[in-house]
Design an enzyme around this catalytic site. Sequence first.
Site, PDB file in Angstrom:
ATOM      1  CG  ASP A   1      -3.126   4.363  -4.427  1.00  0.00           C
ATOM      2  OD1 ASP A   1      -3.991   3.832  -5.034  1.00  0.00           O
ATOM      3  OD2 ASP A   1      -1.698   3.932  -3.823  1.00  0.00           O
TER       4      ASP A   1
ATOM      5  CB  ALA B   1      -7.460   1.115  -4.604  1.00  0.00           C
TER       6      ALA B   1
ATOM      7  CG  PHE C   1      -0.595  -0.176  -2.113  1.00  0.00           C
ATOM      8  CD1 PHE C   1      -1.034  -0.946  -0.790  1.00  0.00           C
ATOM      9  CD2 PHE C   1       0.446  -1.167  -2.928  1.00  0.00           C
ATOM     10  CE1 PHE C   1      -0.541  -2.332  -0.659  1.00  0.00           C
ATOM     11  CE2 PHE C   1      -0.136  -2.077  -3.226  1.00  0.00           C
ATOM     12  CZ  PHE C   1      -0.068  -3.676  -2.223  1.00  0.00           C
ATOM     13  CG  ASP C   2       3.043  -3.518  -1.278  1.00  0.00           C
ATOM     14  OD1 ASP C   2       2.562  -2.838  -1.970  1.00  0.00           O
ATOM     15  OD2 ASP C   2       3.667  -4.731  -1.012  1.00  0.00           O
TER      16      ASP C   2
ATOM     17  CE  LYS D   1      -6.738  -2.893  -4.831  1.00  0.00           C
ATOM     18  NZ  LYS D   1      -5.613  -3.433  -5.669  1.00  0.00           N
TER      19      LYS D   1
ATOM     20  CE1 TYR E   1      -1.609  -1.995 -30.690  1.00  0.00           C
ATOM     21  CE2 TYR E   1      -2.013  -0.731 -31.366  1.00  0.00           C
ATOM     22  CZ  TYR E   1      -1.364  -1.410 -30.861  1.00  0.00           C
ATOM     23  OH  TYR E   1      -0.282  -0.787 -30.025  1.00  0.00           O
TER      24      TYR E   1
ATOM     25  CG  HIS F   1       4.638  -9.005   1.072  1.00  0.00           C
ATOM     26  ND1 HIS F   1       4.203  -7.588   0.118  1.00  0.00           N
ATOM     27  CD2 HIS F   1       3.074  -8.964   1.203  1.00  0.00           C
ATOM     28  CE1 HIS F   1       3.744  -7.483  -0.495  1.00  0.00           C
ATOM     29  NE2 HIS F   1       2.919  -8.415   0.511  1.00  0.00           N
TER      30      HIS F   1
HETATM   31  N1  F0G Z   1      -2.450   1.249  -4.378  1.00  0.00           N
HETATM   32  C1  F0G Z   1      -3.336   0.747  -3.584  1.00  0.00           C
HETATM   33  C2  F0G Z   1      -3.567   1.513  -2.016  1.00  0.00           C
HETATM   34  C3  F0G Z   1      -3.583  -0.478  -3.429  1.00  0.00           C
HETATM   35  O1  F0G Z   1      -4.564  -1.462  -2.834  1.00  0.00           O
HETATM   36  C4  F0G Z   1      -2.860  -1.180  -4.289  1.00  0.00           C
HETATM   37  C5  F0G Z   1      -3.017  -3.027  -4.817  1.00  0.00           C
HETATM   38  C6  F0G Z   1      -2.627  -0.532  -5.682  1.00  0.00           C
HETATM   39  C7  F0G Z   1      -2.614   0.492  -5.237  1.00  0.00           C
HETATM   40  C8  F0G Z   1      -1.862  -1.734  -6.629  1.00  0.00           C
HETATM   41  O2  F0G Z   1      -2.819  -1.772  -7.668  1.00  0.00           O
HETATM   42  O3  F0G Z   1      -2.460  -4.019  -7.777  1.00  0.00           O
HETATM   43  O4  F0G Z   1      -3.603  -2.936  -9.364  1.00  0.00           O
HETATM   44  O5  F0G Z   1      -1.639  -3.124  -9.278  1.00  0.00           O
HETATM   45  N2  F0G Z   1      -3.397  -3.436  -3.817  1.00  0.00           N
HETATM   46  C9  F0G Z   1      -3.677  -4.929  -3.558  1.00  0.00           C
HETATM   47  C10 F0G Z   1      -3.834  -5.684  -1.705  1.00  0.00           C
HETATM   48  C11 F0G Z   1      -2.629  -5.768  -4.490  1.00  0.00           C
HETATM   49  O6  F0G Z   1      -3.894  -6.559  -1.957  1.00  0.00           O
HETATM   50  O7  F0G Z   1      -4.225  -4.285  -1.254  1.00  0.00           O
HETATM   51  P1  F0G Z   1      -2.349  -2.579  -8.786  1.00  0.00           P
END
Ligand code: F0G
Length: 457
Positions: A214, A216, A124-125, A257, A72, A449
């Site tokens: 950010d 990814a 990102f969204d 990613k 843990y 979406h």
């Molecule tokens: N930032 C970026 C640039 C992303 O592309 C994503 C996720 C996230 C943050 C959030 O990360 O999914 O691990 O919680 N992008 C995916 C996509 C979902 O399909 O582009 P997560």
Amino acid sequence: MELPFAEAWKIKMIEPLRKSTRAEREQWLKDAHYNVFMLKAEQVYIDCLTDSGTGAMSDRQWAELMLGDESYAGATSFFKFEAMVQKIFGFKYVIPTHQGRAAENVLFSYLVKEGNVIPGNAHFDTTKGHIESRKAQAIDVTCDEARDTQLEVPFKGNVSLEKLERVLEQNKGNVPFMVLTITNNTVGGQPVSMQNIRETAELCHRYGVPVVMDSARFAENAYFIKTREAGYADKTIKEIAREMYSHVDAMTMSAKKDGVVNMGGFIATDNKDWYEGAKLYCIPFEGFITYGGMNGRDLNALAQGLDENTEFDMLETRIHQVQYLASLLDEYGIPYQRPVGGHALFIDADKVLCNVPKEEFPAQTLTCELYLEAGIRGCEIGYILADRDPETRENRFGGLDLLRLCIARRVYTDNHMRVIAAALKNVYDRRNDITRGVAIEWEAPLMRHFTVQLKRL
Ligand code: F0G
């Protein structure tokens, strides 16, 4: 004779694919309310929905799973993972989270207050969602070149320093940080140059504003710096990554990613106050600070994934495949965000379905048409994803309307790329006959979406 390019790996395990008939797909898509997120994965032949969590782990990553320490607190897996993050990014403090948006949730819970303004190069969204749900404002400061899909510039993900300075000037004292997204997913997986990273950070720091990367697809971004920016050709990906992060203050990472794991994320920083502040939110949201929502075995696999995916050969194999698909679309004259980015092709739906009005969501319509054609699942990055303006509740039609075709890491072969290109060509050939799109029947108030329900017009 010069030897042709080939993948930097061979295949040890395979997973069968399933095809379907057009009649089956018509029914399945109707049942899914014309929202491809609602399809069952087994109803999909080639899945280009996302490159997130869909990559194939290496034999070394699978071996690491067996070595996972599930204690843990204080598991060896945490320290292995922490040491790898420290080595690659150069940050001292590391907090694991279960995915990228969880990292945002933990860090933003500490940093974002109602009324704040947070500039970024096309958030990102989920990032935007985590800002707007805290009644703060996300302002896009991406360079204008990104809006012209046919313009060939090497770093279309860059920040416009003029736009950024305007936001910083007009909101002094109200900007807790800036988000720099690498690569810039929303405008097409487009990279940000080292020069722009440095200048963006310098500008922010002049205003006393820290920068959160950010991250990814940071390794793909480093690959583009190596192959496109003067002065970096002889540096390793790991050296370039270290330099990228030397300019900024913290990172949130979706490890699904460029960590090449199916689930995972983290926060890293040198800022002790931020670390102490974020830790308080990690524990209730994600779990104790040495696992933060991840299994010990998954932390091990992530450490290995970060190590191998910051090697040039691995990235070259990946980008080569994406560029191969782009070359086929060039042959057929299908317009996409140029030059092709790191993880996906972004088809310019406005330029394909010219007869579908924007109120009927051309990119979503194209997404449906491609699925019906061949069972290929892409994803709309356009007007539906853009949500409504939180003030006026109007649809946001100001951005690009794209169909994103993501390529999973180490999963499909170049033959699958040929199938995708041929299916797109078939839709493209009958584009002038497609005159009606889709209409929204039900939508969620935020991040619609994923769950939107549509009807075909
Ligand atoms: N930032 C970026 C640039 C992303 O592309 C994503 C996720 C996230 C943050 C959030 O990360 O999914 O691990 O919680 N992008 C995916 C996509 C979902 O399909 O582009 P997560």
